[in-house]
Motif scaffolding. Sequence first.
Motif, PDB file in Angstrom:
ATOM      1  N   UNK A   1      -4.218  70.782  75.506  1.00  0.00           N
ATOM      2  CA  UNK A   1      -5.005  71.111  74.327  1.00  0.00           C
ATOM      3  C   UNK A   1      -6.482  71.116  74.699  1.00  0.00           C
ATOM      4  N   UNK A   2      -7.195  72.196  74.345  1.00  0.00           N
ATOM      5  CA  UNK A   2      -8.600  72.360  74.722  1.00  0.00           C
ATOM      6  C   UNK A   2      -9.392  72.778  73.491  1.00  0.00           C
ATOM      7  N   UNK A   3     -10.537  72.153  73.283  1.00  0.00           N
ATOM      8  CA  UNK A   3     -11.385  72.547  72.170  1.00  0.00           C
ATOM      9  C   UNK A   3     -12.674  71.764  72.164  1.00  0.00           C
ATOM     10  N   UNK A   4     -13.621  72.221  71.356  1.00  0.00           N
ATOM     11  CA  UNK A   4     -14.845  71.444  71.171  1.00  0.00           C
ATOM     12  C   UNK A   4     -14.483  70.047  70.706  1.00  0.00           C
ATOM     13  N   UNK A   5     -13.562  69.983  69.754  1.00  0.00           N
ATOM     14  CA  UNK A   5     -12.938  68.733  69.344  1.00  0.00           C
ATOM     15  C   UNK A   5     -11.434  68.970  69.287  1.00  0.00           C
ATOM     16  N   UNK A   6     -10.669  67.979  69.653  1.00  0.00           N
ATOM     17  CA  UNK A   6      -9.216  68.035  69.517  1.00  0.00           C
ATOM     18  C   UNK A   6      -8.829  66.876  68.611  1.00  0.00           C
ATOM     19  N   UNK A   7      -8.167  67.178  67.517  1.00  0.00           N
ATOM     20  CA  UNK A   7      -7.861  66.152  66.527  1.00  0.00           C
ATOM     21  C   UNK A   7      -6.484  65.552  66.772  1.00  0.00           C
ATOM     22  N   UNK A   8      -6.213  64.436  66.080  1.00  0.00           N
ATOM     23  CA  UNK A   8      -4.892  63.830  66.182  1.00  0.00           C
ATOM     24  C   UNK A   8      -3.840  64.766  65.584  1.00  0.00           C
ATOM     25  N   UNK A   9      -4.264  65.622  64.651  1.00  0.00           N
ATOM     26  CA  UNK A   9      -3.329  66.600  64.080  1.00  0.00           C
ATOM     27  C   UNK A   9      -2.914  67.622  65.132  1.00  0.00           C
ATOM     28  N   UNK A  10      -3.855  68.042  65.972  1.00  0.00           N
ATOM     29  CA  UNK A  10      -3.522  68.970  67.060  1.00  0.00           C
ATOM     30  C   UNK A  10      -2.508  68.328  68.005  1.00  0.00           C
ATOM     31  N   UNK A  11      -2.708  67.050  68.301  1.00  0.00           N
ATOM     32  CA  UNK A  11      -1.796  66.343  69.198  1.00  0.00           C
ATOM     33  C   UNK A  11      -0.416  66.221  68.569  1.00  0.00           C
ATOM     34  N   UNK A  12      -0.396  65.944  67.263  1.00  0.00           N
ATOM     35  CA  UNK A  12       0.878  65.762  66.577  1.00  0.00           C
ATOM     36  C   UNK A  12       1.713  67.030  66.561  1.00  0.00           C
ATOM     37  N   UNK A  13       1.060  68.204  66.715  1.00  0.00           N
ATOM     38  CA  UNK A  13       1.778  69.481  66.650  1.00  0.00           C
ATOM     39  C   UNK A  13       2.518  69.817  67.944  1.00  0.00           C
TER      40      UNK A  13
END
Length: 748
Positions: free
Chosen positions: A328-340
């Motif tokens: 996962x790559x981004x300016x910010x990576x949220x816990x929601x992104x991780x959960x997906x």
Amino acid sequence: MKDPLRELTGIVQSVALSESPDEQIQQVVIAISRAIGADVCSLYRKADCDNMVLVACHGLETPSPLVLPGGTGLVGLVARSRRPINLSDAATHPDFVHIPGLEEDAFPGFCGVPLVRRGEVVGVLVVLHRRQYRVSDETEAFLLTLASHLALVLVDIKPSGVPIPRPPNQRITGQKGAPGVGIGRVRLCRQYDLDAVPDTACDDIERTVQEWHNLLVTVSEDLCEEREALIGDAGASIRGIFDAYQMMLNDTTLKDRVESEIRTGRSLPSALRLAVHYFSDLFLAMEDAYLKARHEDIRHLGNKLFHAWRGGQHAQPVSGDQDSPVVLVGTQVSVSDIAAVPGENLAGVVCLEGSSLSHTAVLANALGVPVVVSISVLPDMNDGDELIVDGNTGHVILRPTKTVREEYRRLMVRRQRFLDRLESIHGKPAITTDGVRIELLSNTGLLADITPGLKAGAEGVGLYRTEIPFMVRSSFPGEEEQVQVYRQVLSAYAGMPVYMRTLDVGGDKQLPYLHMEPEENPALGWRGIRFTLDNIPLLMVQVRAMIRASQGLDNLHILLPMVSATDELDIFLGLLDDVCRQLQDEGYNIHCPQVGVMVEVPAAISQLIFWRKRIDFVSIGSNDLSQYLLALDRNNARVASRYDPVHPAVLHEIQRIVHITNTCGLPVSLCGEMGSDPVAVVLLAGMGIQRLSMSSAKLPEIKWLIRSISQTAARELLDEALKLESVSDIRTLVQNRLQSLGLGELTV
């Protein structure tokens, strides 16, 4: 030129509000041309081999695409020199190069400024005039200021039709977020950015308020689903992270702040942006790295609320091969992104921003996923590009060759063997090879951090920061509420010591509901015990809550921050006697806890001898102590590279503290970054430090290090280190010795 600040604000906003990258970049050059009256404005972006790609131009017909070879012409000179080049007759300059198809000869007036991000040139901004004209110093300063803003956004703007070369083995440097190595395919995390929301009005205030209340319910339900999706992968250690987000959602502080903004006539997105910025800025202004990192959690939550308001759904699984590893790559990576992403498919996380203390990094670490944060530049990459994430060194490698990929696979095997060795000593004490025991405790401040510390084998809590319950509310938390929070921590570590620091606010840590005048130098101002002694009722309530929470457990130790004078200590001890007497009179079965001071202010060192009969222990706050001794702010990018806790001055002062506490018969511990720095830990062991406190993620490796050396060898290294006069010499000395002992895994 008109008001520079107004022009600058308008140009930056034009970028944020444009719909597409092409429109964004074109708006920039048009706005600059108009602001300074230039005939031509061009923006170049740096590619591989120092080539410069023309991404936008206003006022001049240009061949498309236009790529200037690395170092070519005046644009190359600006990039190489990293300074403005301001000329009235560009063609006479020795570096001027005629570019076929580009009629720059007709524009002798040239001014070029570099776009620099974290010391690296990422582009060049050029303005041209038809006459021989050198722009004024004011205009040059304006362009330099503008360039510093553009450097932050240029790396994220990818205009269509612009050939950006994609070299193999592109290495990007960042900071270590969570250890390990992962190899996978990129998934770019794109989300709506709340920061770009403009101020707009709402048509119906009551309807908008109800919409806000409904949004809170929707996002709360989303968080519950995401938490359950991850529980199976990381167990109870991550439940607390989602509980922290739920706490922020349910607390009336955020709810009331947004509603208040709506009732002034603002739209829901505008009100949410202002509220999130308000609370985020409170944490961002703090010097404590742990508390500072909480601003990321607030911004993540704000973006999640905004995304849900726009009708966004949960992040969807990666398209293509569902079994392939994902980064996962981004300016910010949220816990929601991780959960997906299914836990078995998540190979790594890379963030342009963030720190190792953010909940994103904490969650990834609980899942055993490597993280690199605060990378120098987000390179050109697409979904599906292969990426290596090296959380051990803070490096990222984009599009690795087969040779590089195989080398990292060998490192992954080596790392797994090392982790297996760490697992083999879980539950065992940290005892040197010659029988000296050093207690290892965890640092915490959120209930979310309790389980990771226990899983890592912490023997207690060396520093519990009590500020957060005070800072996420609209008023002081009451005694009962504090009792409930403290009781959870003390109960979780029943039978083990918990060192709770009294409220350390003031200065850089502002309470949203208490007016505190701005200070020129908050680090030297009204903070710590100075603040609480000026607010005795607040301190009385907190100490009462701490002692009540420890009933039947008796593992509470009270830690006083920023003590620099005897009268401060005496006033607190008198207050503590009053509290214990009050509680006993009220029928509580309590014991008066032990009390110690944090040695953070250098003035405290020489006074320890006077305090030996007043206190029960000493805790060295290595972060603040190092900053005060070196007169360096480690959060100031201009001087942060000079900050190092193994500086000779710091080592000699800590050695003096240990000598004084030994003379006084006082136990001494150390918390801060030194406690998880392998080089520092060896030297601290040589000094005879009895207790170290650190983040739970670092604890297993430090335990392994201590169990692999003797205190005698550590003392010999310390004696050599104290004779050296530079940080680099000290680090080289210890690292070489660790390498020779086969402990190189900790010094990479």
